[in-house]
Design an enzyme around this catalytic site. Structure first.
Site, PDB file in Angstrom:
ATOM      1  N   GLU A  57      -9.812  -1.967   5.293  1.00 19.23           N
ATOM      2  CA  GLU A  57      -8.786  -2.302   6.164  1.00 19.23           C
ATOM      3  C   GLU A  57      -9.195  -2.996   7.623  1.00 19.23           C
ATOM      4  O   GLU A  57      -8.611  -3.675   8.168  1.00 19.23           O
ATOM      5  CB  GLU A  57      -8.022  -1.165   6.411  1.00 19.23           C
ATOM      6  CG  GLU A  57      -6.645  -1.511   7.076  1.00 19.23           C
ATOM      7  CD  GLU A  57      -5.608  -0.170   7.210  1.00 19.23           C
ATOM      8  OE1 GLU A  57      -4.407  -0.691   7.311  1.00 19.23           O
ATOM      9  OE2 GLU A  57      -6.015   0.701   6.958  1.00 19.23           O
TER      10      GLU A  57
ATOM     11  N   GLN B  72       0.885  -1.296  -0.065  1.00 12.44           N
ATOM     12  CA  GLN B  72      -0.096  -0.109   0.175  1.00 12.44           C
ATOM     13  C   GLN B  72       0.890   1.324  -0.099  1.00 12.44           C
ATOM     14  O   GLN B  72       1.544   1.436   1.082  1.00 12.44           O
ATOM     15  CB  GLN B  72      -0.944   0.010   1.214  1.00 12.44           C
ATOM     16  CG  GLN B  72      -2.030   1.218   1.167  1.00 12.44           C
ATOM     17  CD  GLN B  72      -2.616   1.100   2.656  1.00 12.44           C
ATOM     18  OE1 GLN B  72      -2.196   0.440   3.541  1.00 12.44           O
ATOM     19  NE2 GLN B  72      -3.953   1.788   2.684  1.00 12.44           N
ATOM     20  N   GLY B  73       0.913   2.067  -0.995  1.00 12.30           N
ATOM     21  CA  GLY B  73       1.701   3.312  -1.360  1.00 12.30           C
ATOM     22  C   GLY B  73       0.816   4.427  -0.818  1.00 12.30           C
ATOM     23  O   GLY B  73       0.498   5.461  -1.913  1.00 12.30           O
ATOM     24  N   TYR B  74       0.700   4.647   0.380  1.00 13.38           N
ATOM     25  CA  TYR B  74      -0.109   6.074   1.138  1.00 13.38           C
ATOM     26  C   TYR B  74       0.714   7.064   1.885  1.00 13.38           C
ATOM     27  O   TYR B  74       1.158   7.814   1.364  1.00 13.38           O
ATOM     28  CB  TYR B  74      -1.133   5.311   1.975  1.00 13.38           C
ATOM     29  CG  TYR B  74      -2.504   4.981   1.362  1.00 13.38           C
ATOM     30  CD1 TYR B  74      -2.758   4.586  -0.082  1.00 13.38           C
ATOM     31  CD2 TYR B  74      -3.582   4.866   2.178  1.00 13.38           C
ATOM     32  CE1 TYR B  74      -3.935   4.133  -0.497  1.00 13.38           C
ATOM     33  CE2 TYR B  74      -4.888   4.491   1.721  1.00 13.38           C
ATOM     34  CZ  TYR B  74      -5.180   3.949   0.218  1.00 13.38           C
ATOM     35  OH  TYR B  74      -6.148   3.742  -0.123  1.00 13.38           O
TER      36      TYR B  74
ATOM     37  N   SER C 270       4.245  -1.436   4.429  1.00 14.43           N
ATOM     38  CA  SER C 270       4.456  -3.127   4.759  1.00 14.43           C
ATOM     39  C   SER C 270       4.600  -3.965   3.547  1.00 14.43           C
ATOM     40  O   SER C 270       4.024  -3.959   2.575  1.00 14.43           O
ATOM     41  CB  SER C 270       3.160  -3.333   5.558  1.00 14.43           C
ATOM     42  OG  SER C 270       2.998  -2.540   6.674  1.00 14.43           O
TER      43      SER C 270
ATOM     44  N   GLU D 255      -4.771  10.419  17.721  1.00 16.59           N
ATOM     45  CA  GLU D 255      -5.290  11.752  17.557  1.00 16.59           C
ATOM     46  C   GLU D 255      -6.088  11.786  16.227  1.00 16.59           C
ATOM     47  O   GLU D 255      -7.175  12.772  16.325  1.00 16.59           O
ATOM     48  CB  GLU D 255      -3.965  12.758  17.577  1.00 16.59           C
ATOM     49  CG  GLU D 255      -3.188  12.780  18.643  1.00 16.59           C
ATOM     50  CD  GLU D 255      -2.052  11.725  18.830  1.00 16.59           C
ATOM     51  OE1 GLU D 255      -1.519  11.658  19.822  1.00 16.59           O
ATOM     52  OE2 GLU D 255      -2.071  10.846  17.893  1.00 16.59           O
TER      53      GLU D 255
END
Length: 380
Positions: A241, A123-125, A158, A364
């Protein structure tokens, strides 16, 4: 759910998590992603051949299993000591996203290899300046003829070191407002323009990575949704997710708690009222996690803040469990005994859980989401 479904899952795992796969039992969890990578990849393909990957996908893509059946599978998988899943990101994040937002061509191209565990995903976030503030993504993609050209950096990715593909959130319209200028691209990892650098963690392992895109390319048709619609698609992925796989995660949590209780019993620590109280509190908290997950998954209407509540609950609980492991171990738990200086399970649990309240959406940010979507108290 058929009454014998649990028996079917349990029997299949007992028959297959043996022989060459016996060393995988209990391996590959958080802080241990480096274990048995090649053997776990073969295990994934065995799961795929048996139809256990894509269990909950609707027909014709998967078996269309009910929520109850999916819960049973994840519970039994964790109970049997099934190894950490290498195909999790493709199966539980990308595949539902393609089913909901992709084209027929994209679904035909990518779902079968995910179901067979022939292609692994990452996952490229997150980026150095766009973690919890995901809308601040700076990775750029420019359409050049029939290809997107991608330049930028992702971090905390990951399994990027074993992935074949990455779904990348990139800025394709720099002049548009933050959320309006993003696109969701499917990018092959095996190309000259992609470099992966592992990040060594407190545990000494490196399942997270930096990923650098230097004029990397992907086909123009490999954008999910319309160009500029990436924010909607990306937030849809985040909703998937925290789906039914969290029940399996909680079963793994229960096994960790059981190990701590066993250690406390062996050390005589259960006679300490403080330790006994902490263990009871951990057990009660785990029941709360399970009931919240079941309520959210079975709700007739989507819970706009349920996923964020779940993340807050389990992250804090799991972090306290790591602290409890060290409390039960006493002063000796702070010492690594001798070469080769491997961490104990308790030490690994404590160190890895330091990040639980940060990764996957910082606490947060989850509180802001809850306030915005549920309480309506965030000033816009």
């Amino acid at each position: 759910m058929a009454p014998d479904f649990r028996d079917e899952v349990r029997q299949w795992l007992a028959e297959h998590l043996t022989g060459e796969f016996a060393p995988l039992a209990g391996s590959g969890g958080p802080g241990r992603e480096h274990e048995h990578l090649e053997l776990r990849a073969r295990w994934e393909r065995v799961l795929g051949e048996a139809g256990w990957i894509g269990l909950g996908w609707p027909a014709p893509y998967g078996r269309g299993a009910s929520i109850a059946e999916q819960v049973v599978f994840h519970e039994e998988y964790a109970r049997a000591g099934g190894p950490g899943r290498l195909s999790h990101i493709g199966e539980h994040l990308l595949a539902p996203t393609l089913i909901a937002h992709g084209t027929d061509e994209q679904r035909r191209r990518f779902l079968p290899p995910i179901a067979r565990a022939e292609e692994l995903w990452c996952q490229g976030y997150s980026e150095p300046e766009a973690g919890s503030d995901l809308a601040n993504v700076q990775t750029r993609a420019v359409l050049d003829g029939g290809r997107w050209r991608i330049t930028g950096q992702k971090v905390w990715t990951s399994l990027a070191h074993v992935a074949d593909w990455c779904f990348v959130l990139a800025r394709t319209d720099p002049s548009a407002p933050k959320k309006a200028g993003l696109s969701y691209l499917l990018v092959p990892m095996d190309q000259p323009g992609v470099q992966v650098r592992p990040i060594v963690q407190l545990t000494g392992t490196a399942e997270f990575n930096e990923v650098f895109f230097d004029d990397a390319v992907t086909d123009a048709g490999l954008v999910v949704g319309a160009p500029g619609d990436g924010w909607r698609v990306a937030t849809g992925t985040l909703a998937f997710e925290r789906g039914v796989a969290t029940l399996g995660q909680q079963m793994a949590f229960a096994q960790e708690l059981d190990a701590i209780v066993a250690q406390a019993r062996d050390r005589g620590a259960l006679d300490d009222p403080l330790v006994a109280d902490l263990i009871v509190d951990a057990w009660a908290g785990l029941q709360g996690l399970r009931h919240h997950a079941l309520r959210t998954l079975s709700a007739a209407e989507p819970d706009p803040a349920g996923a964020s509540v779940a993340k807050l609950l389990w992250a804090g609980w799991h972090q306290r469990l790591g602290e409890l492991a060290m409390t039960v171990g006493g002063a000796a738990a702070t010492v690594i005994e001798a070469a080769p200086y491997e961490l104990t399970d308790a030490q690994r649990l404590f160190l890895f859980t330091r990040a639980d309240t940060i990764y996957g959406g910082a606490d947060e940010i989850q509180r802001n989401i809850i306030a915005d979507r549920l309480l309506g108290r965030v000033q816009r």
